[in-house]
Design a protein around this motif. Structure first.
Motif, PDB file in Angstrom:
ATOM      1  N   ASP A   1      57.943 -15.919 -55.209  1.00 39.92           N
ATOM      2  CA  ASP A   1      59.121 -15.080 -55.440  1.00 39.92           C
ATOM      3  C   ASP A   1      60.220 -15.395 -54.433  1.00 39.92           C
ATOM      4  O   ASP A   1      61.407 -15.508 -54.788  1.00 39.92           O
ATOM      5  CB  ASP A   1      58.748 -13.596 -55.317  1.00 39.92           C
TER       6      ASP A   1
ATOM      7  N   GLU B   1      61.822 -18.845 -55.159  1.00 42.41           N
ATOM      8  CA  GLU B   1      62.674 -18.808 -56.346  1.00 42.41           C
ATOM      9  C   GLU B   1      63.976 -18.061 -56.049  1.00 42.41           C
ATOM     10  O   GLU B   1      65.058 -18.473 -56.494  1.00 42.41           O
ATOM     11  CB  GLU B   1      61.925 -18.143 -57.501  1.00 42.41           C
TER      12      GLU B   1
ATOM     13  N   PHE C   1      57.196  -9.297 -51.818  1.00 41.55           N
ATOM     14  CA  PHE C   1      57.426 -10.558 -52.510  1.00 41.55           C
ATOM     15  C   PHE C   1      56.256 -11.506 -52.261  1.00 41.55           C
ATOM     16  O   PHE C   1      55.700 -11.550 -51.171  1.00 41.55           O
ATOM     17  CB  PHE C   1      58.705 -11.251 -52.006  1.00 41.55           C
ATOM     18  N   SER C   2      55.915 -12.277 -53.283  1.00 42.89           N
ATOM     19  CA  SER C   2      55.010 -13.404 -53.063  1.00 42.89           C
ATOM     20  C   SER C   2      55.818 -14.563 -52.509  1.00 42.89           C
ATOM     21  O   SER C   2      57.056 -14.562 -52.557  1.00 42.89           O
ATOM     22  CB  SER C   2      54.337 -13.817 -54.373  1.00 42.89           C
TER      23      SER C   2
ATOM     24  N   ASN D   1      52.176 -18.169 -66.392  1.00 43.46           N
ATOM     25  CA  ASN D   1      53.617 -18.039 -66.211  1.00 43.46           C
ATOM     26  C   ASN D   1      54.416 -18.616 -67.373  1.00 43.46           C
ATOM     27  O   ASN D   1      55.649 -18.561 -67.365  1.00 43.46           O
ATOM     28  CB  ASN D   1      54.045 -18.740 -64.912  1.00 43.46           C
TER      29      ASN D   1
END
Length: 326
Positions: free
Chosen positions: A21, A24, A17-18, A169
């Motif tokens: 990410d 969120e 995951f970033s 995005n």
């Protein structure tokens, strides 16, 4: 000003995951009161350890917390630290969620919103007693790379088009940029600076006419000061900065409500529609008048230092009602 990271000990690299990410996912899970797995439980524990260490080190009187990180608000609440939400949007993500039903006290937390009160819907302002508007909050002194104005024809009106710093995005970004390029091809008496962000380049587009200057990066404040029209995806940062300089952003909702501009569907707008929108805003005097009104409001708010007074009132434990607003 010091920036202190809360993520020491959080190994996001090995998770797949970033950080975006993770944030969120945490927001979505918390808003719906879903149980966290071991990995995300560890992330929250890292947050808590970092906040406790920060409080011990700095001994702050008050915390300003992003409502999009509700875990930090829950930790502050558990630690009995006074706090307010600092919201860069005109809506609170906690509203109407299971989290607010479970922790209704979060709905009473003051919100400091980085926008003019006048830009919100009047009926929303009337029923939102715990919201305080800090004005545009635009750093007009921020350092930007100097823009080469020799690339611009000063005899023609200037349009600025940007989908924000994370345009990649924005669903449909490349399509919209191409639509704007094609629209300007049929408006040779106008010119446009098109800020695409770093994920797009000229090879991604066709038929770029001489009156369109495409840039990966644009010094936005310098350009807004001279632009006659702004086309944006609706990000509040660009709108706030456009209001400060008196442009008419092409945006939804509140922009239309206040007579500042028009809006279209980013994912379906046609070249003909885009061209019509541009011509309508450029040729309608009322849009310029409303933009000038909001620019004056921004100047009045900043000159009065009302944002500082509201924060000082919160620090003093006072009820900073909107009587501050002139």
């Amino acid at each position: 000003m010091r920036f202190i990271s809360l993520d020491e000990g959080w190994d996001s690299a090995g998770s797949g995951f970033s950080q975006l990410d993770v944030m969120e996912f945490l927001l979505e899970e918390r808003l719906h009161c879903r149980p966290l797995n071991q990995y995300f439980t560890t992330v929250v524990e890292v947050f808590r350890d970092g906040i406790e260490a920060l409080i011990s080190y700095l001994d702050p009187d008050f915390l300003l917390i992003d409502p999009y990180v509700p875990d930090v608000a829950l930790i502050a609440q558990d630690l009995k630290m006074p706090f307010a939400f600092l919201n860069t949007n005109l809506f609170n993500p906690l509203d109407g969620t299971p989290l607010l039903e479970r922790s209704p006290e979060l709905g009473q937390v003051p919100q400091l919103i980085t926008c003019l009160e006048e830009f919100d819907y009047p009926e929303v302002v009337r029923r939102s007693r715990n919201r305080r508007f800090l004005g545009p909050g635009v750093d007009l002194q921020r350092q930007e790379e100097p823009f080469d104005w020799d690339k611009i024809d000063h005899t023609n009106p200037l349009i600025y088009c940007s989908l924000g710093s994370q345009s990649q995005n924005c669903v449909g970004a490349q399509r919209l940029f191409q639509v704007m390029i094609d629209a300007l091809s049929g408006l040779p008496h106008l010119q446009m600076i098109l800020a695409t962000g770093t994920h797009f380049n000229k090879d991604d587009f066709r038929g770029i006419p001489p009156n369109v200057l495409m840039l990966n990066y644009a010094p936005q404040l310098q350009i807004l000061e001279r632009a006659d029209l702004v086309i944006t995806h609706g990000g509040l940062n660009t709108i706030r900065e456009a209001l400060v300089f008196g442009e008419q952003p092409m945006n939804a909702g509140r922009v239309v409500h206040h007579g500042l501009g028009v809006w279209g569907n980013l994912q379906s707008v046609t070249v003909e529609q885009a061209r019509s929108f541009i011509e309508r805003v450029m040729e309608t005097e009322s849009f310029r008048e409303r933009a000038a009104f909001f620019r004056e409001k921004c100047e009045q708010f900043d000159e009065a230092g009302l944002d500082v007074k509201m924060v000082e009132a919160l620090l003093a434990g006072e009820n900073c009602e909107q009587e501050f607003v002139q």
